[in-house]
Scaffold this motif. Structure first.
Motif, mmCIF file in Angstrom:
data_model
loop_
_atom_site.group_PDB
_atom_site.id
_atom_site.type_symbol
_atom_site.label_atom_id
_atom_site.label_comp_id
_atom_site.label_asym_id
_atom_site.label_seq_id
_atom_site.Cartn_x
_atom_site.Cartn_y
_atom_site.Cartn_z
ATOM 1 N N VAL A 2 5.221 6.988 -1.128
ATOM 2 C CA VAL A 2 4.990 7.182 -2.554
ATOM 3 C C VAL A 2 3.879 8.205 -2.779
ATOM 4 O O VAL A 2 3.955 9.042 -3.687
ATOM 5 N N LEU A 5 5.333 11.636 -2.439
ATOM 6 C CA LEU A 5 6.204 11.959 -3.576
ATOM 7 C C LEU A 5 5.376 12.356 -4.800
ATOM 8 O O LEU A 5 5.741 13.283 -5.528
ATOM 9 N N ALA A 9 5.392 15.976 -6.651
ATOM 10 C CA ALA A 9 5.577 16.064 -8.102
ATOM 11 C C ALA A 9 4.446 16.853 -8.749
ATOM 12 O O ALA A 9 4.673 17.644 -9.678
#
Length: 451
Positions: A2, A5, A9
């Protein structure tokens, strides 16, 4: 997973905000810092404090250096000293190797002067050399552009490498960054020269309709300088700060090669980047020609501050973004993951290259990538003085890969050289790709020896 990610982003947000939404990089980086704080679960009371501390901390350590370095560049540009530098190199080198000569000129001029401005200033000289030596204009243009681009990306006091060095904690050891940067920049300049020489004997159709207009503009620019300053006056504002910073770094060596007496103390003081650049700024005062030098000096200082302002804001926002990332577990996690992959010094290069290619600005790529990788240096095995210096170089190699249609320098080179866009992609864009690859290979080889 996570954590990665979220990072992807954030990078995507910075790229989209600066390209599609046309948001200024300062605001994009500042927004990314806030988003990162919330996304990574930083306590809300700490987010603003971290951002302001990161912003002020980086500018406090490196902001004055960036501002003074920019002012010196403006003075060299406005007084014709950059032309003197170029003509001095031609006298020394002769005209036997025109592309090599123009590449060296670019390499020297772009240490204090932005590469875009340097290309415009030197365009008439490049045109004249190309005609006299009957050399391809494309080859000469690429040789000049890549020479300018090399030192612009790697060598302080250019703002980009200074900002990256500040993000990585090297603000007090810029001498080492300069020395290594000059070496890496020389290799990448020669790589660009090699690519430029591929076009030496090619008959390439240019854009004739703007030839007269551009030649007239560059001729007017050359005449506007009037009597040019002497070589000694032109070189001093560049070489004096570099010499002082390097001497300051030598004094600081653990072995104390110059002792600890009064001479060492004086050199240590003069070798501080702020003091060294102030010395260079004082020497640049003698380049001014008007009867009221004080007024002229104030004008160029004001112009330099205007030029420096966006760079300072982007640099500070990069520091704020980095401060937020350092407060998260991202550094440890990503560092361990990347260490397992064994890519080490290539990681900063890959990130910087992705950012440069996507959004176009070398400075933004340098600032953003250095802020991103700063928390990971320990896990990447780069948490030493030389490791940090080589990280700056790796980021610089990525930040020049590649210059294409979203980069203002691409259009300066193509339009002033009258290249068609397709020709510019073959000549200039691929040249910067060759430079970036040569740069990271050089950094990797240095890491094998020095780390």
């Amino acid at each position: 997973m996570v954590l990665i990610l979220i990072l992807v982003a954030l990078i995507a947000f910075i790229v989209l905000a600066t390209t599609k939404l046309k948001l200024h990089p300062f605001l994009a980086l500042l927004a990314a810092a806030f988003i990162a704080g919330f996304a990574y679960g930083v306590p809300t009371k700490e987010i603003v404090k971290l951002i302001t501390t990161g912003f002020g901390g980086l500018l406090g350590s490196i902001g004055i250096v960036i501002a003074i370095g920019t002012i010196i560049g403006v003075i060299l540009e406005r007084t014709g000293a950059a032309i003197t530098l170029a003509e001095t190199v031609i006298k020394i080198m002769g005209k036997r190797f025109p592309t090599l000569t123009i590449s060296i000129i670019g390499y020297l001029v772009s240490i204090p002067v932005f590469c875009d401005s340097g290309f415009v200033i030197l365009n008439s000289l490049k045109e004249a050399l190309a005609k006299q030596m009957k050399v391809s204009l494309v080859a000469m243009s690429v040789a000049l552009a890549t020479g300018l681009y090399a030192s612009h990306t790697f060598v302080p006091p250019t703002p980009g490498p200074i900002a990256a060095a500040g993000n990585l904690g090297l603000e007090n050891n810029l001498g080492l960054v300069i020395i290594v940067g000059l070496v890496v920049a020389l290799v990448t300049a020669l790589a660009g020269l090699w690519w430029a020489n591929r076009f030496m004997n090619k008959d390439i159709e240019l854009l004739p309709e703007i030839q007269a207009e551009q030649l007239e503009k560059t001729a007017e620019l050359r005449q506007s300088y009037g009597e040019l300053p002497s070589a000694s006056k032109a070189f001093t504002p560049i070489l004096l700060p570099i010499l002082l910073i390097c001497l300051g770094s030598i004094v600081a060596f653990p072995s104390k090669p110059l002792g600890t007496g009064i001479l060492a103390q004086i050199l240590a003081f003069l070798g501080q980047p702020v003091v060294a650049l102030i010395a260079g700024l004082i020497s640049s005062f003698f380049l001014l020609k008007s009867s009221s030098k004080a007024d002229e000096f104030n004008k160029v200082v004001t112009e330099g501050i205007i030029h420096a302002a966006p760079i300072l804001l982007i640099t500070g926002a990069g520091g704020a973004f980095g401060a937020i990332l350092k407060a998260t577990p991202l550094g440890a996690y990503l560092g361990e993951t990347l260490s397992a992959l064994g890519i080490g010094i290539f990681m900063p290069f890959i990130v910087a290259a992705a950012l440069k290619t996507a959004q176009g600005s070398t400075t933004v790529a340098l600032v953003t990538t250095s802020a991103l990788v700063a928390p990971m240096l320990g896990q990447l095995g780069l948490d030493s003085e030389m490791g940090r210096v080589l990280t700056v170089m790796a980021i610089g190699a990525g930040a020049m890969t590649v210059s294409h249609a979203n980069d203002s320098f691409f259009w300066v080179v193509s339009q002033f050289s009258r290249m068609k866009v397709a020709t510019a992609y073959q000549a200039q864009t691929l040249a910067t790709l060759v430079q970036g690859i040569a740069g990271i290979i050089t950094v990797w080889l240095l890491s094998l020896v020095l780390l």
